[in-house]
Design a protein around this motif. Structure first.
Motif, short mmCIF file in Angstrom:
data_model
loop_
_atom_site.label_atom_id
_atom_site.label_comp_id
_atom_site.label_asym_id
_atom_site.label_seq_id
_atom_site.Cartn_x
_atom_site.Cartn_y
_atom_site.Cartn_z
N LEU A 29 44.64 38.88 33.47
CA LEU A 29 43.19 38.82 33.39
C LEU A 29 42.60 38.03 34.56
O LEU A 29 41.61 38.45 35.18
CB LEU A 29 42.75 38.19 32.06
CG LEU A 29 43.04 39.00 30.80
CD1 LEU A 29 42.62 38.20 29.56
CD2 LEU A 29 42.32 40.33 30.85
N VAL A 30 43.22 36.90 34.89
CA VAL A 30 42.73 36.07 35.99
C VAL A 30 42.85 36.80 37.32
O VAL A 30 41.92 36.82 38.13
CB VAL A 30 43.51 34.73 36.05
CG1 VAL A 30 43.15 33.96 37.32
CG2 VAL A 30 43.19 33.88 34.84
N ALA A 31 44.01 37.44 37.55
CA ALA A 31 44.23 38.18 38.80
C ALA A 31 43.26 39.35 38.93
O ALA A 31 42.71 39.60 40.00
CB ALA A 31 45.67 38.67 38.87
N THR A 32 43.05 40.07 37.82
CA THR A 32 42.13 41.22 37.84
C THR A 32 40.70 40.76 38.12
O THR A 32 39.99 41.36 38.94
CB THR A 32 42.18 41.96 36.50
OG1 THR A 32 43.52 42.39 36.24
CG2 THR A 32 41.27 43.18 36.53
N LEU A 33 40.26 39.70 37.45
CA LEU A 33 38.91 39.18 37.66
C LEU A 33 38.73 38.70 39.10
O LEU A 33 37.69 38.93 39.71
CB LEU A 33 38.65 38.03 36.68
CG LEU A 33 37.26 37.37 36.78
CD1 LEU A 33 36.17 38.39 36.47
CD2 LEU A 33 37.16 36.19 35.81
N PHE A 34 39.75 38.07 39.64
CA PHE A 34 39.69 37.57 41.02
C PHE A 34 39.46 38.71 42.00
O PHE A 34 38.57 38.65 42.86
CB PHE A 34 40.99 36.83 41.35
CG PHE A 34 41.11 36.43 42.80
CD1 PHE A 34 40.43 35.32 43.28
CD2 PHE A 34 41.90 37.17 43.68
CE1 PHE A 34 40.53 34.96 44.62
CE2 PHE A 34 42.01 36.81 45.02
CZ PHE A 34 41.32 35.70 45.49
#
Length: 249
Positions: A29-34
């Protein structure tokens, strides 16, 4: 290579454990949002860089000659997605190796290696430096080998790059908590080909749609099992040698 396949089997077993479920979700989720944020603010620049790369590979001129605009746009969008997904996976790998590994190591060690003494030969700074080195060499590999795509040999680049990235990122962190600095060096040096083999096999999963979302955690688990198993074996051999010397004396 039996130890490589054993590590993979153990990683698959741990992957379906309930306690691992929450660990799988948040790095993705963090990587995708970034990257969604980066793409939103810098999409035009990204598109220009992508088009230049396509031109180097001979694709750019072909796209210009496509008669239907929607076909060209669809192809470009698809190619952007093909680039976007690996960026998410790479970012997730880095997040996993720096922030998630301690939790995974604790899960694996408590269940499979409860008696393994912790020597704390690694450090957070060492993990960060190792991750930066891995990313730098990974990017350099892609840039240097870019001309190979024009002759069709580029098809092997993603697999070699994934194998390098995986083994470089995770071999250090898998051992950093339990092994001493010297033990880390010995295990990495004596199992160089096996580590590359494990990196390659876990790298294949990164190219399977949907399943590749599990690749970072699966890779981490596989390297933890591999590293701790070899550390246990190394210490057992060392203890045996000490006993043999004591008996001879």
């Amino acid at each position: 290579m039996p130890s490589v396949f054993k590590a993979i089997v153990n990683a698959l077993r741990d992957l379906i454990r309930f306690k691992v479920a929450w660990i799988i979700v948040w790095p993705i989720l963090v990587a995708t949002l970034f990257w969604l944020t980066i793409g939103y603010f810098f999409w035009d620049n990204f598109s220009e860089l992508t088009y230049q790369a396509f031109s180097e590979m001979g694709i750019g001129e072909w796209l210009k000659n496509v008669e239907s605009d929607w076909v060209a746009v669809s192809i470009q969008s698809l190619l952007h997605i093909i680039i976007f997904v690996p960026l998410i996976i790479i970012t997730t790998l880095v997040i996993t190796t720096i922030f998630v590994m301690p939790a995974l190591i604790k899960l694996v060690a408590n269940r499979n290696y409860p008696g393994l003494k912790r020597e704390h030969g690694g450090s957070i700074s060492g993990s960060i430096i190792n991750a930066m080195l891995a990313i730098g060499i990974f990017i350099l590999m892609w840039v240097v080998t870019l001309p190979l795509w024009t002759i069709g040999a580029g098809i092997i680049i993603p697999f070699v790059a994934a194998a390098f990235m995986n083994q470089q990122l995770f071999r250090y962190d898998a051992l950093s908590e339990h092994a001493s600095k010297q033990e880390i060096k010995i295990i990495c040096a004596s199992n160089r080909f096996s580590l590359w083999g494990l990196g390659l096999l876990t790298g294949f999963i990164q190219f399977v749609p949907v399943i590749n979302l599990l690749a970072p955690i699966f890779t981490a688990l596989a390297f933890i099992h591999f590293g701790l198993a070899h550390l246990k074996l190394l210490r057992a051999e060392s203890e045996k040698s000490i006993r043999d010397i004591a008996i001879d004396q």
